[in-house]
Scaffold this active site. Structure first.
Site, PDB file in Angstrom:
ATOM      1  N   CYS A 246       0.933  -1.174  -0.133  1.00 27.55           N
ATOM      2  CA  CYS A 246      -0.019   0.057  -0.001  1.00 27.55           C
ATOM      3  C   CYS A 246       0.663   1.062   0.027  1.00 27.55           C
ATOM      4  O   CYS A 246       0.397   2.318  -0.287  1.00 27.55           O
ATOM      5  CB  CYS A 246      -0.819   0.159   1.027  1.00 27.55           C
TER       6      CYS A 246
ATOM      7  N   ALA B 263       0.720 -19.078   1.960  1.00 22.73           N
ATOM      8  CA  ALA B 263       0.310 -17.572   1.979  1.00 22.73           C
ATOM      9  C   ALA B 263       1.049 -17.167   0.684  1.00 22.73           C
ATOM     10  O   ALA B 263       1.916 -16.181   0.613  1.00 22.73           O
ATOM     11  CB  ALA B 263       0.937 -16.925   3.088  1.00 22.73           C
TER      12      ALA B 263
ATOM     13  N   GLY C 179      -6.202  -5.972 -12.214  1.00 26.47           N
ATOM     14  CA  GLY C 179      -6.526  -7.170 -11.357  1.00 26.47           C
ATOM     15  C   GLY C 179      -5.673  -8.134 -10.958  1.00 26.47           C
ATOM     16  O   GLY C 179      -4.214  -7.893 -11.389  1.00 26.47           O
TER      17      GLY C 179
ATOM     18  N   ALA D 226      -4.217 -22.098   4.685  1.00 25.83           N
ATOM     19  CA  ALA D 226      -3.769 -21.125   3.827  1.00 25.83           C
ATOM     20  C   ALA D 226      -4.299 -19.844   3.907  1.00 25.83           C
ATOM     21  O   ALA D 226      -5.396 -19.871   4.532  1.00 25.83           O
ATOM     22  CB  ALA D 226      -4.443 -21.634   2.395  1.00 25.83           C
TER      23      ALA D 226
END
Lengths: 420, 635, 86, 164
Positions: free
Chosen positions: A42, A103, A232, A268
């Site tokens: 971010c 992950a 995406g 997961a």
């Protein structure tokens, strides 16, 4: 206990920290193909704009891994998982585990446009991508896709003084999270700052010999030195699929509410899984930081046998558009294939804009431009499926409840005038 | 710093707005609030203008400490030439308006002219806009505010507004903010109405910088504790100002039946403790830890279930004592009505009680009242008259004109029964046993006024050494002082001292209930000097502040003299001298004010003021205060 | 700071004379105390009777007079005074 | 034992002194817009509600923070912001169900109650008892637990339809 975590993102790291907090003896190893320490994706636009130094991107250092006694194997690819023998295979060696946490995250999608493989065409996911974008800066840049990443990157590059073109296939920017009105407010802000926005346009090809020189859409041709694609993300599930882990309907790893996969001792979390949306109850891909973080934590707990339930994904997006705070969560009015009708309530409060989406007297989504302080309460009203009439009752109640959750929002949004 | 707020000149006729900084020099001379308003009024109003005409000037201001950490620095001051008295018009109210005005960047508004159609002002972070008010014209006080908030889309907006009474130019209409913060007395609401100005809406998010934040936090905490430690503050924080009514009525120090009697006996039903039963907690003005107003819902009757705040002791005097009523619901409902119509509770009560006595004496008949039975004790009539006055219907239209004009219209002997000074009705308190209080109302600049110079602590029977400590600074006083409130000795100094005290706090923007109004150990010039320094950085000694007060009071006097005030008007009506008190404790019975002794007090008072025997400031007095060149038009 | 003149201000000095828990008779100004929670009180000095309320548990306040008693006492006192004058 | 701000909503008189002292303590200015505590007020109903960070144990703002800038400081039992890491995305503002995180428009940063590093000025100035800074007594702990439980429970309430 030996825990292997594949992926050095927020989900993997949160899982690692959670396990460490609960069990000081566990043997925890994070394995990642990337060589970076944990970073915040971010913050990348802030790095691209030059506002933040590179070091600020990273949330951990080698030292902090060591302090937490978390081992890392970075820059190595996992080639296979053998659930029967509880082993994973790296390029050079194999490791055994008691618990395995996947992950592995997601990667940006590059659409099959002619020229998409040219030099100067980038996606943005890692600090490496950001470095390449900065290094490749010329005079003009075209951004394909106007999701929050596209918009934030556009703003960052505009701050660098580039000519920035934002191209969106739909009729408005950030079409999946904002309705027409708020979207147009944000559009006018970024246009005012000189970002050129073209909506309802499809990029047909990217041109250039070896390096990008321009972009052709169905309406125009734009010269540029660089293209950033943000259309995406696709979950990284190849490894899981290979190992026989069930993949869900949306193409991501299927997990239960404890973040368990169908295989024993394999969990997961993060962008590579699909979960249920708290608002709609439907399966969703929600590659958002806070969801990954919570999932990582839940996975960590359950790994150690402490049952903790994941309540579901919250689709909250919050971004800063030249100092204007834009926030959204839940459904939007213009959502495709909507089953139930929604009532929209708009509020202009001072210079701020609020939009609430209400179905059956319950909040199902909200968008705000400006002050978002009262959004949190609405978010929880959504999660709780709280009818507006009950919120009003709580607010009216005397004595005032110990936990005046809705009071502030009720004051600001004047909920009494909003009926389902 | 905290002083970087501006003054804005708004001309409603032309629609122009101009903002200017306020020089520190002016601050040091007048501080802000009422002090600077006195200067502005003297400078901006031409003598003899029609108070309800476009040439009158409306001033809205915040005290210099408003919005800072100083305890209860919430006061808004509004001034203009009074349509009630024709002299200095002024009101002062608590609440949240003036802090918000300061957050929006302004300290003083000078509003001139008259708008062609109803407008309101919208003041927001340094900007002032004149907006159409046709949608809110005709609405009550609270509906107006809610409608403005709705229109501008911000719940945090504070608006100062007039109600129906102000629109109808009832000569004692209030300016109001929020539910009950009333700028009462002298009819500032009528001035606003005459300018077609319905409201002033403010909202701001600008910093008020504190000069010495760390020290200010410590010192302000100390002052707050000093205030809240007082027994009287604690009582007030529980019962509101109603306790003042309770205490004075217990002794016989209130006017009832329009000054025919001085105690409302067997009035247990309207004692403060009874009100307390109907309240749910207290509310406070900005930054005040005393929280003296009750939140209540009217328990019964026509207005059952309506929320309001208060009532103050003045309302219980106005709607129970003076008209001789003993009904709790009536007081609560009446308080609600005057708040929403935006009228001066005290003047309304006074006018109704006066009309009741005229009715009793046969001067007003059923024909005049439209069949309304105006007998003393008729609660329904009190409520009905409030409606009529606000809407100017029938007799209400006459009463809406205020004491003198109404008496003139009714004629006969009616003026004999008016209890007023300079055309303004007196508080419900009976000042015949207490010469100091009588002198205060006789000489106050805006008429029969208990908030200009009243030495209320005179009733406390304080030992002389304590009185010396209080009244002997910041300027030395060696003359007589006595503990006995029925005495005349030294009272002129007390009144003079209190006048400066209240002017000082009105200029600072602090509530009078945080001063020596209520008790001997409340903050004083010394505390204010420090509060000023820590909060604003202004270095002023207690004596400097005293001189600011002197200067501003002098200007108020000069304004009144310029409007034709004479010494004869610093006087009371005959009832004070001729009709002895009948009820109460022995000490209070049989009391009148002695004409000669009051004359002597007034002469002494003039002497302290530096006025000549006619009540006109001497040239040397003006020179000493730097006022010899007024009007100087510096702002 | 420059205007820190002395340690104690007037208000602080007078505050030392505070008497929590006590209240003055509204007739004779005698300082009295009453048993906690008492509903009424008769002044030992002047005989006037007052109804009490307790805004704070430790601090009583005179709520109002016992009307009949005080009226009678006041009338007696006034009568005596007028007689004395004659 | 850690202390915490305990708010008795019924006692609040709406004077907003807490807002003032908060902004003075933190910014040296009086400006309610920059205060970490805020009063929500309904004038026409006489209702005032102080809103301040509740220093949640499992804080939504902490989990929502994309740069791990918001974190718990266990020593003082509070949630703090590491401004070196904060990117000003304001996700925490949206995530807080109480609306207790503010955005300081002048300093351009998120602000929320930091308990004044152990001596909250709001509680010190509030003499009405509406805001108190007290030891987490058993009684309070229970009340808190109850409130937290309600919040948690409602968050974990199965969403309809129970898909899995």
């Amino acid at each position: 206990m030996k825990v292997l975590i594949l992926g050095n993102g927020v989900a993997g790291n949160t899982a690692a920290s959670t396990i460490r907090r609960l069990d000081s003896q566990a043997d925890i190893t994070i394995i990642s193909e990337e060589t970076f320490a944990e970073y915040s994706a971010c913050a990348l636009p802030h790095y691209i704009s030059g506002e933040y130094g590179r070091r600020k991107l990273f949330l951990r250092t080698k030292k902090s891994y060591a302090q937490e006694k978390i081992k890392t194997i970075l820059g190595q690819k996992v080639t296979a998982i053998h659930p029967e023998s509880k082993q994973i295979f790296l390029d050079s060696k194999n490791l055994s585990y008691d618990k395995l946490i996947l992950a592995t995250g997601a990667r940006p999608v590059v659409p099959p446009i002619p020229g998409a493989n040219l030099a100067g065409v980038f996606t943005l996911k890692s600090p490496g991508d950001a470095d390449r974008i900065i290094a490749g800066m010329g005079k003009a840049v075209v951004l394909i896709g106007s999701g929050p990443i596209g918009v934030e990157t556009a703003i960052a590059l505009r701050k660098r003084g580039l000519d920035v073109y934002l191209i969106e296939f739909m009729d408005r920017i950030m079409p999946r999270i904002f309705d027409a009105k708020p979207s147009s407010i944000l559009r006018s802000i970024i246009q005012e700052k000189g970002i050129k926005v073209f909506t309802g346009e499809r990029v047909t090809s990217i041109i250039g010999d070896t390096k990008v020189t321009g972009v052709i859409t169905d309406k125009r041709q734009i010269e540029c030195d660089q293209v950033v694609v943000g259309v995406g993300m696709r979950p990284n599930v190849e490894l899981a699929k290979q190992a026989g882990i069930t993949i869900g309907s949306l193409g991501a790893i299927a997990v239960d509410r404890q973040m368990k996969t169908n295989l024993e001792d394999i969990y997961a979390c993060g962008d590579c899984v699909q979960t249920r949306d708290m608002a709609t109850g439907k399966e969703t891909l929600s590659p958002l930081w806070h969801n990954a973080k919570r999932q990582g934590m839940i996975a960590g707990y359950n790994c150690l046998g402490i049952t903790k339930i994941y309540p579901g994904a919250e689709t909250i997006t919050s971004l800063d558009v030249y100092g204007t705070h834009a926030a959204t969560f839940g459904c939007i009015e213009l959502e495709p294939n909507r089953a139930e009708p929604v009532k929209v309530v708009e509020k202009h409060i001072g210079g701020n804009y609020y939009r609430l989406m209400i179905t059956n007297e319950k909040i199902v989504g909200a968008q705000s431009i400006g002050n978002a302080r009262d959004m949190g309460a609405m978010l929880y009203a959504l999660i709780k499926h709280e009818p507006l009439s009950r919120i009003n009752r709580i607010v009216e109640q005397r004595p005032i409840p110990e936990n005046p959750l809705y009071h502030r929002a009720a004051r600001a949004l004047d909920l009494q005038s909003i009926k389902g | 710093m905290a002083l970087n707020r501006k003054i804005a000149y708004i001309d409603l006729t032309t629609g122009t707005v101009e903002a200017k900084p306020i020089p520190v020099k002016m601050r040091k001379q007048f501080l802000g609030g009422r002090g600077l308003d006195a200067y502005l009024l003297y400078n901006h109003i031409k003598p003899g203008v029609d108070a309800l005409g476009p040439d009158n000037v409306l001033l809205v201001s915040a005290g210099v400490l408003v919005g800072t950490l100083a305890s209860a620095s919430s006061r808004t001051h509004v001034a203009a030439k009074s349509p009630l008295t024709g002299y200095f018009g002024s009101c002062n109210m608590g609440g949240f308006f003036s802090p918000e005005l300061r957050f929006a960047g302004f300290d003083h508004l000078v509003i001139k002219g008259k708008a062609a159609k109803p407008v309101y002002l919208w003041i927001h972070n340094g900007e002032i806009e004149i907006r159409d008010a046709s949608k809110v014209w005709g609405k009550g006080v609270r509906d107006t505010q809610e409608a403005i908030r709705e229109e501008l889309g911000d719940h945090e907006i504070k608006a100062m507004t007039i109600g129906i009474a102000g629109e109808n130019k009832v000569r004692y209409a209030n300016v109001m903010t929020e539910i009950k913060n009333s700028g009462g007395r002298t009819g500032m609401g009528a001035v606003m109405g005459s300018k077609n100005l319905k409201a002033i809406a403010v909202r701001g998010t600008m910093d008020i910088k504190i000069a010495h934040p760390a020290e200010a936090l410590e010192y302000d905490k100390k002052v707050i504790s000093q205030v809240t430690a007082a027994k009287v503050s604690q009582e007030m924080g529980k019962l509101g100002t109603l306790f003042i009514w309770g205490a004075t009525n217990s002794q016989g120090l209130v006017r009832t039946r329009n000054f025919q009697l001085n105690q409302l006996d067997e009035s247990d039903a309207i004692e403060p403790e009874e009100f307390e039963e109907h309240t749910f907690g207290m509310a406070a003005c900005y930054g005040c830890q005393v929280h003296c107003r009750a939140r209540y819902v009217i328990p019964d009757g026509e207005y059952k279930g309506v929320y309001d705040e208060g009532p103050e002791y003045t309302s219980i005097g106005a709607f129970a004592g003076e008209p001789g009523c003993r009904d709790l619901t009536t007081v609560l409902a009446a308080n609600h009505l005057v708040n929403d119509y935006g009228m001066d509770t005290l003047e309304v009560g006074g006018m109704i009680a006066w009309a009741m006595e005229l009715y009793e004496k046969g001067i007003l008949t059923d024909k005049d009242t439209g069949g309304l039975d105006l007998s003393f004790g008729n609660e329904a009539a009190v409520i009905e008259m409030i409606h009529r006055i606000a809407k100017r219907e029938g007799l209400g239209d006459i009463l809406a004109e205020g004491p003198l004009r109404a008496a003139e219209k009714i004629g006969k002997d009616s003026i004999k029964y008016q209890i007023h000074v300079k055309g303004m009705s007196a508080l419900h308190s009976d000042d015949r046993p207490a010469p100091a209080l009588a002198l205060g109302i006789a000489t106050a600049s805006r008429g029969a006024d208990h908030l200009r110079s009243r030495p209320a602590i005179d009733l406390y029977h304080l030992p002389e050494p304590v009185l010396r400590q209080i009244y002997g600074q910041p300027v030395p006083y060696e003359g007589p002082l006595t503990s006995d409130y029925t005495d005349y000795e030294g009272k002129s100094w007390q009144v003079f001292w209190q006048e400066q005290c209240y002017m000082a706090v009105d200029s600072l923007g602090i509530c009078k209930y945080h001063t020596i109004f209520l008790g001997p150990n409340f903050p004083n010039f010394e505390e204010w000097s420090k509060l000023l320094y820590y909060n604003t950085g202004l270095e002023m000694t207690p004596l400097d502040i005293w001189n600011v007060a002197r200067r501003a009071n002098m200007l108020e006097r000069m304004f009144n003299l310029r409007e034709g005030l004479t010494k004869q008007e610093d006087w009371l009506v005959d009832r004070y001298f001729d009709e002895p008190t009948k009820l109460g404790i022995p000490k209070i019975r049989g009391r009148v004010i002695d004409r000669d002794k009051l004359h002597k007090l007034i002469d002494e008072f003039y002497g302290f003021q530096g006025w000549d025997t006619k009540g006109v400031p001497k040239p040397e007095t003006l020179k000493a205060l730097g006022l010899e060149k007024e009007p100087s038009h510096q702002l | 700071m420059t205007n820190e003149r002395r340690a104690e201000t007037t208000a602080e000095a007078t505050a030392r004379g505070r008497t929590y828990g006590a209240f003055r008779c509204l007739n004779c100004f005698e300082r009295n105390t009453a048993p906690s929670g008492a509903k009424s009180f008769k002044c030992p000095k002047c005989g006037f009777e007052w109804r009490l309320s307790w805004p704070m548990p430790t601090q009583p306040r005179i709520r109002g007079p016992v009307w009949e008693t005080n009226r009678r006492l006041a009338e007696e006192a006034t009568a005596k005074q007028t007689k004395g004058e004659k | 034992m850690t202390k915490q701000l305990v708010i008795d909503y019924e006692k609040c008189t709406g004077c907003r002194l807490c807002e003032m002292v908060c902004s003075v303590k933190h910014e040296g200015v009086v400006n309610p817009a920059r205060s970490r505590i805020n009063i929500a007020k309904w004038e026409t109903k006489g209702l005032t509600v102080p809103v301040v960070c509740r220093q949640c144990e499992d804080a939504p703002c902490v989990s929502a923070c994309p740069t791990n800038a918001r974190m718990r400081d266990e020593e003082l039992g509070r949630v703090i912001v590491n401004y070196d890491r904060c990117i000003g995305c304001k996700t925490c503002v949206v995530a807080c169900p109480f609306g207790a995180i503010n955005w300081d428009p002048l300093a351009r940063k998120v602000i929320s109650c930091d308990l004044c590093d152990g001596e909250p000025q709001c509680a010190r100035f509030c003499e009405t008892g509406a805001i108190r800074f007290i030891e987490v007594s058993t009684a309070n702990k229970d009340r808190q637990r109850e409130a937290a439980g309600q919040l948690l429970e409602s968050m974990q309430k199965p969403v309809q339809p129970a898909a899995r």
